[in-house]
Each structure stands twice: as structure tokens, then as C-alpha cells.
Write an enzyme that holds these catalytic residues in place. Structure first.
Site, PDB file in Angstrom:
ATOM      1  N   TYR A 111      33.834  13.457  17.185  1.00  0.00           N
ATOM      2  CA  TYR A 111      33.290  12.580  16.143  1.00  0.00           C
ATOM      3  C   TYR A 111      31.856  12.998  15.806  1.00  0.00           C
ATOM      4  O   TYR A 111      31.492  13.161  14.635  1.00  0.00           O
ATOM      5  CB  TYR A 111      33.318  11.114  16.598  1.00  0.00           C
ATOM      6  CG  TYR A 111      32.726  10.173  15.561  1.00  0.00           C
ATOM      7  CD1 TYR A 111      33.369   9.959  14.346  1.00  0.00           C
ATOM      8  CD2 TYR A 111      31.512   9.521  15.796  1.00  0.00           C
ATOM      9  CE1 TYR A 111      32.828   9.112  13.384  1.00  0.00           C
ATOM     10  CE2 TYR A 111      30.975   8.672  14.836  1.00  0.00           C
ATOM     11  CZ  TYR A 111      31.644   8.472  13.635  1.00  0.00           C
ATOM     12  OH  TYR A 111      31.086   7.639  12.684  1.00  0.00           O
ATOM     13  N   LYS A 145      30.340  14.321  12.173  1.00  0.00           N
ATOM     14  CA  LYS A 145      29.234  13.669  11.459  1.00  0.00           C
ATOM     15  C   LYS A 145      28.046  14.627  11.268  1.00  0.00           C
ATOM     16  O   LYS A 145      27.339  14.556  10.266  1.00  0.00           O
ATOM     17  CB  LYS A 145      28.809  12.398  12.195  1.00  0.00           C
ATOM     18  CG  LYS A 145      29.875  11.297  12.213  1.00  0.00           C
ATOM     19  CD  LYS A 145      30.028  10.602  10.867  1.00  0.00           C
ATOM     20  CE  LYS A 145      31.187  11.019  10.031  1.00  0.00           C
ATOM     21  NZ  LYS A 145      31.253  10.319   8.730  1.00  0.00           N
ATOM     22  N   LYS A 192      47.236  -0.918   0.463  1.00  0.00           N
ATOM     23  CA  LYS A 192      45.961  -1.470   0.952  1.00  0.00           C
ATOM     24  C   LYS A 192      44.910  -1.462  -0.156  1.00  0.00           C
ATOM     25  O   LYS A 192      44.103  -2.388  -0.275  1.00  0.00           O
ATOM     26  CB  LYS A 192      45.458  -0.665   2.151  1.00  0.00           C
ATOM     27  CG  LYS A 192      46.249  -0.931   3.420  1.00  0.00           C
ATOM     28  CD  LYS A 192      45.718  -0.091   4.566  1.00  0.00           C
ATOM     29  CE  LYS A 192      46.553  -0.320   5.820  1.00  0.00           C
ATOM     30  NZ  LYS A 192      46.215   0.645   6.878  1.00  0.00           N
ATOM     31  N   ASP A 232      44.422  11.475   0.275  1.00  0.00           N
ATOM     32  CA  ASP A 232      44.545  11.604   1.729  1.00  0.00           C
ATOM     33  C   ASP A 232      43.704  12.806   2.140  1.00  0.00           C
ATOM     34  O   ASP A 232      44.093  13.955   1.922  1.00  0.00           O
ATOM     35  CB  ASP A 232      46.014  11.804   2.125  1.00  0.00           C
ATOM     36  CG  ASP A 232      46.181  11.934   3.638  1.00  0.00           C
ATOM     37  OD1 ASP A 232      45.159  11.987   4.359  1.00  0.00           O
ATOM     38  OD2 ASP A 232      47.339  11.996   4.104  1.00  0.00           O
ATOM     39  N   SER A 265      27.212   9.889   6.826  1.00  0.00           N
ATOM     40  CA  SER A 265      27.257  10.497   8.157  1.00  0.00           C
ATOM     41  C   SER A 265      27.101   9.375   9.181  1.00  0.00           C
ATOM     42  O   SER A 265      27.669   8.298   9.018  1.00  0.00           O
ATOM     43  CB  SER A 265      26.165  11.560   8.281  1.00  0.00           C
ATOM     44  OG  SER A 265      26.167  12.112   9.582  1.00  0.00           O
TER      45      SER A 265
END
Length: 311
Positions: A198, A202, A64, A86, A169
Site C-alpha cells: 500500500y 501511494k 453502487k 475498473d 495519495s
């Protein structure tokens, strides 16, 4: 209520005062952008290449990344360099840093731009951490830690005496505090939704970036966390399609999404913003109150150090 109102204000920001054309010439600058094969990361690389920086595209998939690098060469005439990273595998993070340091002796700007959002809850990192916290926070912390001596050395010889670490963030950081027992898999983590996890990751980005600012500002490090805005990227790929289609009505393009971090990473005046939080488009903005608490910053930093000490 105040936090939610400030998020609303960030969702519909005024026109930007900063444009890509305002980026200074970056000849001689060496920069890493994580998650740079797509979305905001890729758009960030495009602008950096167009202003003559040497840029490393740090991403998991070489295939990619190669497609992105070819595409970027077509649009800028400049070639970025692939760096295999990774963030969900701490050994891979160490290998990526070693690979970079075998090629370069300086690093002017590190954009910690990669992120995962709302993956299936049973997905964990290779090391058993919550996938969102492990990738978004712990992986980036370790990568930054390994590159920090080079960043500090670069700052010493830079004309402005600075090197920058820019951390992407989200406005979602206001939605969740840090619950340390949920960073790894276990009963406490299983009680949280993917959206909770999530938001927590953040928030972790902000807390960690502000603690980096406190610890290393005196050594020339400029650490700036930011909300890039509500942007149309493939980050939302795990969302239900009906939600995605509603959300798309309120999203901005990736060109807008890259603006705030490009400002933080390249604008000469942004070297004065160590420990500040930016919101769209390249403006100072509010964070959760507890995200700025040095006690929480220290506790998170010590936890992160503990996780990587034997890699």
C-alpha cells in the site's frame, strides 16, 4: 525520523482555512472523479455539483454508483453522470476513456481519487499486477494518459490557461520506496506485506503525479498529489476489526477528507501549485525525498508507458 514526525503533524492538522463555501462557481466546468461512489470521492462530487459543475462518477459498479448518484441528487438537486471504470483492468480503463470522449470534448479537472488499501495479498489485477499498485498507480496513469490530449486542449481555451489532474495519495507514501520487481506478482512481491505494498502504491501516486507536472506543466497541466488526511471511509474494510476500532478514534469525517483535493481542484490560487504536494487541510507539505527525484520519476513513467503500449 523526520518523515515520521511530519506524518504525525499531518495526522493532527490545524483548523482548515479553506471551506467548501470558498469553491468558486463551476458552471461550464466538466470534471471526472474516480472512485466517486463512496467516501472522499463521493463527498468531492457533492461539493462540485453544489457549485454547478458537470461531474462524471467513475466507478466499477453501476449499481453502487446509481445509489450514490440518487443520494447526491437528493442533497444537491444536481445529477452526476455514471462512467464505468475498473482501474484494475486496463481494457476497462481504455473503454472508460473512449466512452467519456464520445460524450465530451473538454475536461477541466480529473480527480484520480479511487484507491484500494490492504486487500488480501493473493488478489491481483486482471492483467496480473499487484492489486494496490495496479489499481492505484497503473490504472490511473493509463486513464490520465488517454485523457491528456483533451486536458491539454481544455487548458488552451480556459481563461486561466490551465487544466488540473489531482491525485489522492496518503501519508503512508513515506513508508515505502519503489521496488519495480514487486509491481507484478512474483517472489519479490510475495515477501512484502500488504501495508508495504500500500505504501509503495501511494508513493507511486506521488512520483507519477510529480513527473506529470514536470512533463506537461508547460502545456497548461497542473498536477497536484496530496494526502487527504486520516479519514473514516470504507477503504479500511480489509483491516482487522480491532485495528479498525482503534484507528477510528483518530479519524476525521469525509467532509474534512474532501477539502484538500477540492482546494487543489477548484481554488483559483491552486493553479500555481503544479508539482507541489498538499497535506491536510489544503496546506503545502513534505514528501519522501526520493519521491521528488526526477530520475525515479522518469524510470517509473517509462515503466508505466511500457505496460500500456499494446492495450
Amino acid at each position: 525520523m523526520g518523515s515520521h514526525l511530519s506524518v504525525l503533524g499531518q495526522s493532527f492538522p490545524p483548523k482548515p482555512n479553506f471551506r467548501v463555501d470558498d469553491i468558486p462557481d463551476l458552471t461550464g466546468k466538466v470534471i471526472i472523479v474516480t472512485g466517486a461512489n463512496t467516501g472522499i470521492g463521493k463527498e468531492t462530487v457533492k461539493a462540485l455539483l453544489a457549485h454547478n459543475a458537470k461531474v462524471y462518477v467513475a466507478a466499477r459498479s453501476e449499481e453502487k454508483a446509481d445509489v450514490a448518484i440518487k443520494d447526491l441528487k437528493g442533497s444537491t438537486g444536481k445529477e452526476a453522470i455514471f462512467l464505468k471504470l475498473d482501474l484494475g483492468d486496463l481494457k476497462s480503463v481504455k473503454s472508460a476513456a473512449e466512452e467519456y470522449l464520445s460524450k465530451e470534448t473538454k475536461l477541466d479537472v480529473l480527480f484520480n481519487s479511487a484507491g484500494v488499501m490492504f486487500p488480501p495479498k493473493d488478489l491481483l489485477t486482471n492483467d496480473g499486477y499487484d492489486l494496490q499498485f495496479g489499481t492505484n498507480v497503473l490504472g490511473h496513469f493509463y486513464f490520465t494518459k488517454l485523457l491528456l490530449p483533451t486536458l491539454i486542449a481544455t487548458a488552451k481555451s480556459a481563461p486561466d490557461g490551465k487544466a488540473r489532474v489531482i491525485t489522492t495519495s496518503s501519508s503512508a507514501h513515506v513508508l515505502s520506496g519503489l521496488t519495480f520487481s514487486t509491481f507484478k506478482d512474483g517472489p519479490a512481491r510475495k515477501k512484502l506485506s500488504t501495508a508495504d505494498l500500500y505504501g509503495q502504491s501511494k508513493n507511486g501516486n506521488v512520483v507519477q503525479a510529480l513527473e506529470l507536472a514536470r512533463r506537461y506543466g508547460s502545456e497548461g497541466i497542473v498536477s497536484i498529489p496530496l494526502n487527504p488526511g486520516n479519514i473514516k471511509t470504507d477503504l479500511a474494510r480489509h483491516m482487522p476489526s480491532f485495528l479498525r476500532s482503534i484507528l477510528n478514534l483518530f479519524l476525521y469525517d469525509v467532509e474534512h477528507g474532501a477539502l484538500t483535493q477540492l482546494y487543489a481542484g477548484t481554488a483559483p490560487e491552486a493553479v500555481e501549485l503544479n508539482g507541489k504536494y498538499l497535506v491536510p487541510w489544503a496546506r503545502l507539505g513534505p514528501t519522501r525525498k526520493d519521491a521528488r527525484d526526477p530520475k525515479i520519476g522518469e524510470a517509473l513513467w517509462e515503466w508505466l508507458e511500457e505496460q500500456v503500449k499494446d492495450i
